[in-house]
Design a protein around this motif. Structure first.
Motif, PDB file in Angstrom:
ATOM      1  N   CYS A  32      40.290  37.693  50.341  1.00  0.00           N
ATOM      2  CA  CYS A  32      39.086  37.172  49.704  1.00  0.00           C
ATOM      3  C   CYS A  32      39.384  36.906  48.229  1.00  0.00           C
ATOM      4  CB  CYS A  32      37.969  38.209  49.853  1.00  0.00           C
ATOM      5  SG  CYS A  32      36.397  37.711  49.148  1.00  0.00           S
ATOM      6  N   ASP A  33      38.803  35.854  47.674  1.00  0.00           N
ATOM      7  CA  ASP A  33      39.043  35.537  46.266  1.00  0.00           C
ATOM      8  C   ASP A  33      37.876  35.932  45.364  1.00  0.00           C
ATOM      9  OD1 ASP A  33      37.240  33.620  47.049  1.00  0.00           O
ATOM     10  OD2 ASP A  33      38.336  31.930  46.217  1.00  0.00           O
ATOM     11  N   ASN A  34      36.951  36.714  45.888  1.00  0.00           N
ATOM     12  CA  ASN A  34      35.785  37.140  45.137  1.00  0.00           C
ATOM     13  C   ASN A  34      35.847  38.648  44.916  1.00  0.00           C
ATOM     14  OD1 ASN A  34      33.189  37.967  44.346  1.00  0.00           O
ATOM     15  ND2 ASN A  34      32.263  36.192  45.349  1.00  0.00           N
ATOM     16  N   LYS A  35      36.167  39.052  43.691  1.00  0.00           N
ATOM     17  CA  LYS A  35      36.322  40.483  43.390  1.00  0.00           C
ATOM     18  C   LYS A  35      35.008  41.247  43.542  1.00  0.00           C
ATOM     19  CE  LYS A  35      40.329  40.033  40.400  1.00  0.00           C
ATOM     20  NZ  LYS A  35      40.890  40.254  39.065  1.00  0.00           N
ATOM     21  N   TYR A  73      42.344  41.243  47.700  1.00  0.00           N
ATOM     22  CA  TYR A  73      42.171  40.119  46.778  1.00  0.00           C
ATOM     23  C   TYR A  73      43.306  39.119  46.949  1.00  0.00           C
ATOM     24  CZ  TYR A  73      41.709  37.367  42.567  1.00  0.00           C
ATOM     25  OH  TYR A  73      41.565  36.324  41.693  1.00  0.00           O
ATOM     26  N   PRO A  75      44.209  35.334  45.040  1.00  0.00           N
ATOM     27  CA  PRO A  75      43.741  34.397  44.004  1.00  0.00           C
ATOM     28  C   PRO A  75      43.301  33.048  44.564  1.00  0.00           C
ATOM     29  CG  PRO A  75      45.953  35.232  43.492  1.00  0.00           C
ATOM     30  CD  PRO A  75      45.592  35.731  44.848  1.00  0.00           C
ATOM     31  N   THR A  76      42.301  32.489  43.944  1.00  0.00           N
ATOM     32  CA  THR A  76      41.765  31.190  44.357  1.00  0.00           C
ATOM     33  C   THR A  76      42.851  30.122  44.379  1.00  0.00           C
ATOM     34  OG1 THR A  76      39.626  31.766  43.411  1.00  0.00           O
ATOM     35  CG2 THR A  76      40.036  29.431  43.812  1.00  0.00           C
ATOM     36  N   GLN A  79      44.679  29.926  47.713  1.00  0.00           N
ATOM     37  CA  GLN A  79      43.904  29.736  48.936  1.00  0.00           C
ATOM     38  C   GLN A  79      44.138  28.320  49.474  1.00  0.00           C
ATOM     39  OE1 GLN A  79      41.754  31.806  50.578  1.00  0.00           O
ATOM     40  NE2 GLN A  79      41.343  33.449  49.142  1.00  0.00           N
TER      41      GLN A  79
END
Length: 105
Positions: A32-35, A73, A75-76, A79
């Motif tokens: 997931c890229d949303n902490k 995590y 990073p965007t 992705q």
């Protein structure tokens, strides 16, 4: 919400594999890229700020606690799926296109 959906789908697939005698011994890692979403999944404490989240979303907390899934995590910028789902700047678009193997290095 996407992480919660992914978690429930992964558990369903794990159960299907178990029925076919292909039990998975390790937990499923969801990137997931949303902490903030990761913090909500890992922390079982209910906060007033998270009360707007649907009850079914809280299921992901149970799955993390039961060691069925792990949220990590990612990073965007890494992705690769974003190339199919978001408008991107040219530089990131070509980077992801290269990661997909659509262009040569």
């Amino acid at each position: 919400m996407a992480a919660a959906s992914c978690a429930t789908q992964s558990v369903w697939l794990r159960r299907m594999l178990e029925v076919m005698h292909q039990k998975q011994d390790t937990l499923t890692v969801i990137f997931c890229d949303n902490k903030s979403a990761i913090a909500l999944c890992r922390n079982p404490v209910f906060h007033g700020r998270s009360k707007h989240i649907d009850i079914w979303f809280h299921k992901i907390r149970e799955l993390v606690a039961e060691k069925e899934v792990a949220i990590e995590y990612f990073p965007t910028e890494e992705q690769v799926v974003d190339i199919f789902t978001k408008p991107l700047k040219a530089e990131l678009f070509y980077k992801l296109k290269k990661m997909l193997g659509m262009i040569q290095a």
